[in-house]
Design a protein around this motif. Structure first.
Motif, short mmCIF file in Angstrom:
data_model
loop_
_atom_site.label_atom_id
_atom_site.label_comp_id
_atom_site.label_asym_id
_atom_site.label_seq_id
_atom_site.Cartn_x
_atom_site.Cartn_y
_atom_site.Cartn_z
N GLU A 223 0.80 -1.35 -0.19
CA GLU A 223 -0.08 0.02 -0.10
C GLU A 223 0.92 1.11 -0.19
O GLU A 223 1.92 1.18 0.39
CB GLU A 223 -0.81 0.03 1.28
CG GLU A 223 -1.85 -1.15 1.34
CD GLU A 223 -2.84 -1.09 0.22
OE1 GLU A 223 -3.16 0.26 -0.31
OE2 GLU A 223 -3.02 -2.24 -0.47
N PHE A 224 0.52 2.35 -0.38
CA PHE A 224 1.03 3.60 -0.45
C PHE A 224 0.78 4.47 0.78
O PHE A 224 -0.19 4.63 1.19
CB PHE A 224 0.41 4.56 -1.49
CG PHE A 224 0.73 4.18 -2.97
CD1 PHE A 224 1.81 3.60 -3.28
CD2 PHE A 224 -0.28 4.35 -4.01
CE1 PHE A 224 2.14 3.17 -4.65
CE2 PHE A 224 -0.10 4.22 -5.07
CZ PHE A 224 1.32 3.45 -5.69
N ASP A 225 1.90 4.21 1.82
CA ASP A 225 1.78 5.00 3.14
C ASP A 225 3.12 5.67 3.10
O ASP A 225 3.90 5.79 2.26
CB ASP A 225 1.44 3.89 4.13
CG ASP A 225 2.39 2.63 4.20
OD1 ASP A 225 3.50 3.03 3.89
OD2 ASP A 225 2.31 1.69 4.66
N GLU A 226 3.35 6.16 4.52
CA GLU A 226 4.34 7.03 4.85
C GLU A 226 5.80 6.06 4.79
O GLU A 226 7.06 6.77 4.72
CB GLU A 226 4.30 7.49 6.31
CG GLU A 226 4.40 6.50 7.26
CD GLU A 226 3.12 5.65 7.71
OE1 GLU A 226 3.07 4.85 8.45
OE2 GLU A 226 2.08 5.92 7.07
N LYS A 227 5.52 4.86 4.72
CA LYS A 227 7.01 3.83 4.54
C LYS A 227 7.31 3.87 2.99
O LYS A 227 8.76 3.43 2.78
CB LYS A 227 6.63 2.64 4.92
CG LYS A 227 6.25 2.30 6.22
CD LYS A 227 5.74 0.83 6.46
CE LYS A 227 5.31 0.69 8.10
NZ LYS A 227 4.68 -0.85 8.15
N ILE A 228 6.72 4.48 2.18
CA ILE A 228 7.15 4.45 0.84
C ILE A 228 7.16 6.18 0.32
O ILE A 228 6.09 6.63 0.03
CB ILE A 228 6.29 3.75 -0.30
CG1 ILE A 228 6.15 2.48 0.28
CG2 ILE A 228 6.79 3.80 -1.65
CD1 ILE A 228 5.16 1.60 -0.59
N PRO A 229 8.53 6.63 0.35
CA PRO A 229 8.54 8.17 0.16
C PRO A 229 8.49 8.19 -1.33
O PRO A 229 8.58 7.32 -2.34
CB PRO A 229 10.12 8.33 0.35
CG PRO A 229 10.45 7.26 1.40
CD PRO A 229 9.95 6.31 1.06
N VAL A 230 7.78 9.19 -1.76
CA VAL A 230 7.32 9.66 -3.30
C VAL A 230 7.75 11.03 -3.40
O VAL A 230 7.52 12.00 -2.75
CB VAL A 230 5.81 9.67 -3.30
CG1 VAL A 230 5.38 9.98 -4.91
CG2 VAL A 230 5.06 8.29 -2.71
N ALA A 231 8.72 11.29 -4.58
CA ALA A 231 9.38 12.34 -5.11
C ALA A 231 8.68 12.53 -6.36
O ALA A 231 8.87 11.59 -7.38
CB ALA A 231 10.90 12.25 -5.02
#
Length: 287
Positions: A223-231
């Protein structure tokens, strides 16, 4: 950087000084030269003076090494040139270093005298991922070792609003973050599966059939959450060109597989969910 570390760290900064010239006090009875803001205006065939170029701000490297901690924190020149950003990150760096030293001291007290605590390691290297007229996007890679078999990676993303002179959360870029990221969900999962299959030396079909208890959770799409940074990255013409997901160990695969960095095109379907304020930084929008 190929090593990893799980703690976000901090940055530092220097201010820029603006210099105003002044007259030297000598008289000019003929009135041939007029001074404006400390500069001499040419008359006749007199050559125009060359305006001094502003000094380029250098990157900031904070380093310290002791029996307790090997510490390294780097702030790129682009961030060092923004006083508010540089000061904020430098403060975070000092806080992270202090916390690591405190934790090491507590660990050392709990160990026998003949088994001293190994030195911790904390490194953070910020770099520019994108620089648009509105936003400066920084990404950090680093390594955090606090004892044990191995350390963990540090991956962070920072968005700096230039006009507001402040950091903004990722969610501020959208009217609906979940809906915006849903537009890249299928591409993200497909690209991640391909990368996992390649690393494991198996086919996509074999990846989907995996039933090993230790790997089952590493075949699902996280899932997309705070554990996967997005830039948002790869700017073209002052607008973001790609969206980059950084998936750390234990989220999509075991520690040995390392990180998964996935670059995706920004779909048109995402743009309606971008906040009006930041639409000029995204493709397919006007200035």
């Amino acid at each position: 950087m190929t090593r990893f570390a799980p703690t976000l760290v901090l940055l530092a900064g220097f201010g820029l000084a603006a210099c105003n010239g002044g007259t030297d006090g000598e008289s000019d009875p003929a009135g041939e030269n007029a001074t404006v803001a400390g500069h001499v205006a040419p008359t006749g065939n007199q050559a125009s003076p060359v305006s001094p170029q502003p000094e380029r701000t250098e990157a900031i490297d904070l380093k310290e090494k002791s029996d307790a901690l090997e510490f390294s924190y780097r702030i790129p020149a682009e961030a060092a040139a923004i006083p508010g950003l540089a000061d904020m990150l430098k403060t975070r760096a000092e806080t992270a270093k202090r916390d690591a030293l405190t934790e090491h001291a507590e660990m050392a007290e709990s160990l026998p005298v003949d088994a001293p605590a190994r030195a911790f390691e904390l490194t953070v290297d910020w770099s520019v991922a994108a620089d648009t007229p509105q936003l400066l996007v920084l990404t950090a890679e680093g390594y955090d070792y606090r004892g044990g078999a191995h350390g963990m990676p540090i991956h962070r993303v920072l968005y700096w609003d230039k006009a507001a002179a402040r950091e903004i959360p990722f969610d501020a870029l959208f009217t609906d973050r979940a809906a915006a990221l849903a537009t890249v969900r299928d591409d993200f999962c497909a690209k991640l599966d391909k990368a996992r299959a390649d690393k494991r030396g198996i086919s996509l079909a074999e990846l989907k059939k995996s039933t090993d208890d230790t790997m089952e959770s590493f075949t699902a799409c996280p899932e997309f959450d705070e554990k996967i940074p997005v830039a948002f990255t790869h700017p073209v013409g002052g607008k973001f060109g790609r969206i980059t997901f950084i998936v750390p160990p234990y989220i999509a695969g075991p520690y040995a597989e390392g990180d998964y960095t996935l670059d995706l095109m920004i779909p048109k379907a995402m743009i309606p969910y971008v906040a009006d304020k930041y639409r000029p930084s995204f493709p397919g929008t006007g200035n």
